[in-house]
Write a protein that holds these residues in place. Structure first.
Motif, mmCIF file in Angstrom:
data_model
loop_
_atom_site.group_PDB
_atom_site.id
_atom_site.type_symbol
_atom_site.label_atom_id
_atom_site.label_comp_id
_atom_site.label_asym_id
_atom_site.label_seq_id
_atom_site.Cartn_x
_atom_site.Cartn_y
_atom_site.Cartn_z
ATOM 1 N N GLU A 53 0.876 -1.299 -0.092
ATOM 2 C CA GLU A 53 -0.104 0.078 -0.225
ATOM 3 C C GLU A 53 0.730 1.337 0.103
ATOM 4 N N TRP A 54 0.620 2.169 -0.619
ATOM 5 C CA TRP A 54 1.207 3.448 -0.863
ATOM 6 C C TRP A 54 2.719 3.162 -1.487
ATOM 7 N N ALA A 55 2.407 2.292 -2.747
ATOM 8 C CA ALA A 55 3.688 2.045 -3.192
ATOM 9 C C ALA A 55 4.271 3.109 -4.067
ATOM 10 N N ASP A 56 3.514 4.137 -4.398
ATOM 11 C CA ASP A 56 3.998 5.285 -4.935
ATOM 12 C C ASP A 56 5.152 5.983 -4.264
ATOM 13 N N MET A 57 5.040 5.869 -3.049
ATOM 14 C CA MET A 57 6.010 6.281 -1.948
ATOM 15 C C MET A 57 7.405 5.926 -2.343
ATOM 16 N N ILE A 58 7.495 4.666 -2.932
ATOM 17 C CA ILE A 58 8.831 3.903 -2.822
ATOM 18 C C ILE A 58 9.191 3.505 -4.329
ATOM 19 N N GLU A 59 8.427 4.372 -5.308
ATOM 20 C CA GLU A 59 8.610 3.748 -6.436
ATOM 21 C C GLU A 59 10.083 3.320 -7.224
ATOM 22 N N ASP A 60 11.060 3.927 -6.802
ATOM 23 C CA ASP A 60 12.482 3.585 -7.122
ATOM 24 C C ASP A 60 13.024 2.058 -6.736
ATOM 25 N N TYR A 61 12.101 1.616 -5.594
ATOM 26 C CA TYR A 61 12.555 0.332 -4.981
ATOM 27 C C TYR A 61 11.471 -0.672 -5.496
ATOM 28 N N LEU A 62 10.620 -0.350 -6.360
ATOM 29 C CA LEU A 62 9.499 -1.388 -6.889
ATOM 30 C C LEU A 62 10.374 -2.275 -8.023
ATOM 31 N N PRO A 63 9.883 -3.615 -8.016
ATOM 32 C CA PRO A 63 10.604 -4.443 -9.048
ATOM 33 C C PRO A 63 10.110 -4.087 -10.374
ATOM 34 N N LYS A 64 10.808 -4.316 -11.349
ATOM 35 C CA LYS A 64 10.449 -3.908 -12.809
ATOM 36 C C LYS A 64 8.979 -4.631 -13.218
ATOM 37 N N GLU A 65 8.947 -5.637 -12.691
ATOM 38 C CA GLU A 65 7.824 -6.662 -13.358
ATOM 39 C C GLU A 65 6.733 -6.658 -12.018
ATOM 40 N N ARG A 66 5.612 -6.223 -12.220
ATOM 41 C CA ARG A 66 4.622 -6.113 -11.216
ATOM 42 C C ARG A 66 3.222 -5.609 -11.660
ATOM 43 N N LEU A 67 2.252 -5.359 -10.694
ATOM 44 C CA LEU A 67 1.071 -4.991 -11.165
ATOM 45 C C LEU A 67 0.741 -3.611 -10.202
ATOM 46 N N ASP A 68 0.618 -2.842 -11.197
ATOM 47 C CA ASP A 68 0.155 -1.330 -10.525
ATOM 48 C C ASP A 68 -1.389 -1.133 -10.253
ATOM 49 N N ILE A 69 -1.838 -0.938 -9.267
ATOM 50 C CA ILE A 69 -3.369 -0.604 -9.114
ATOM 51 C C ILE A 69 -3.560 0.646 -8.271
ATOM 52 N N LYS A 70 -4.195 1.719 -9.212
ATOM 53 C CA LYS A 70 -4.216 2.988 -8.518
ATOM 54 C C LYS A 70 -5.830 3.290 -8.304
ATOM 55 N N PHE A 71 -6.126 3.466 -7.081
ATOM 56 C CA PHE A 71 -7.766 3.764 -6.762
ATOM 57 C C PHE A 71 -7.759 5.063 -6.815
#
Length: 149
Positions: free
Chosen positions: A104-122
């Motif tokens: 949750e709040w993944a946008d706060m750590i964008e640089d640390y996210l894996p290249k392959e993932r699923l983004d869901i914006k509410f």
């Protein structure tokens, strides 16, 4: 890259979308949730966890990471209080533990996210209606969206 939009009219519909994703889950799956407070991130996580046989999900705001055991382990993270400072947590260690990571709040750590993932914006449309903007990153996630949505 494809982008999918799903509108849910109540909490049950959000839970249902989450359960549909869970039915196609795979080890090392990473789901990144973003959106305002009360937009449905924890509701989605509860639906996903429930489908894994995990109950008692609460927002991990003060724990940062909560681990649950189901068919696969579920690592539920909340980055809200960290303000992007996650160097000491080893978040990326969780990406390869063979479980499912929901952030949750993944946008706060964008640089640390894996290249392959699923983004869901509410996005909050009104009191009960939510717009989920779903972006798959990588072939596995593209296939997941095509199968589920």
């Amino acid at each position: 890259m494809n982008e999918y939009k799903v509108t849910t009219r109540n909490e049950n519909e959000t839970l249902e979308v989450a359960q549909n994703f869970e039915s196609d889950k795979f080890p090392n799956m990473v789901i990144c949730l973003s959106g305002d407070l009360g937009s449905g991130k924890t509701v989605f996580t509860k639906g996903f966890a429930h489908a894994m046989g995990i109950e008692g999900i609460t927002s991990p705001t003060f724990n940062i990471v909560k681990e649950y055991n189901g068919e696969l382990s579920l690592y539920h993270m909340d980055m809200y209080r960290l303000e992007g400072n996650i160097d000491n947590i080893g978040v990326d260690d969780y990406y390869s533990k063979g479980g499912v990571v929901i952030i949750e709040w993944a946008d706060m750590i964008e640089d640390y996210l894996p290249k392959e993932r699923l983004d869901i914006k509410f996005k909050v449309v009104d009191e009960n209606t939510r717009l989920m903007i779903i972006k798959p990153h990588g072939e596995k996630y593209e296939n997941l969206c095509e199968g589920v949505l």
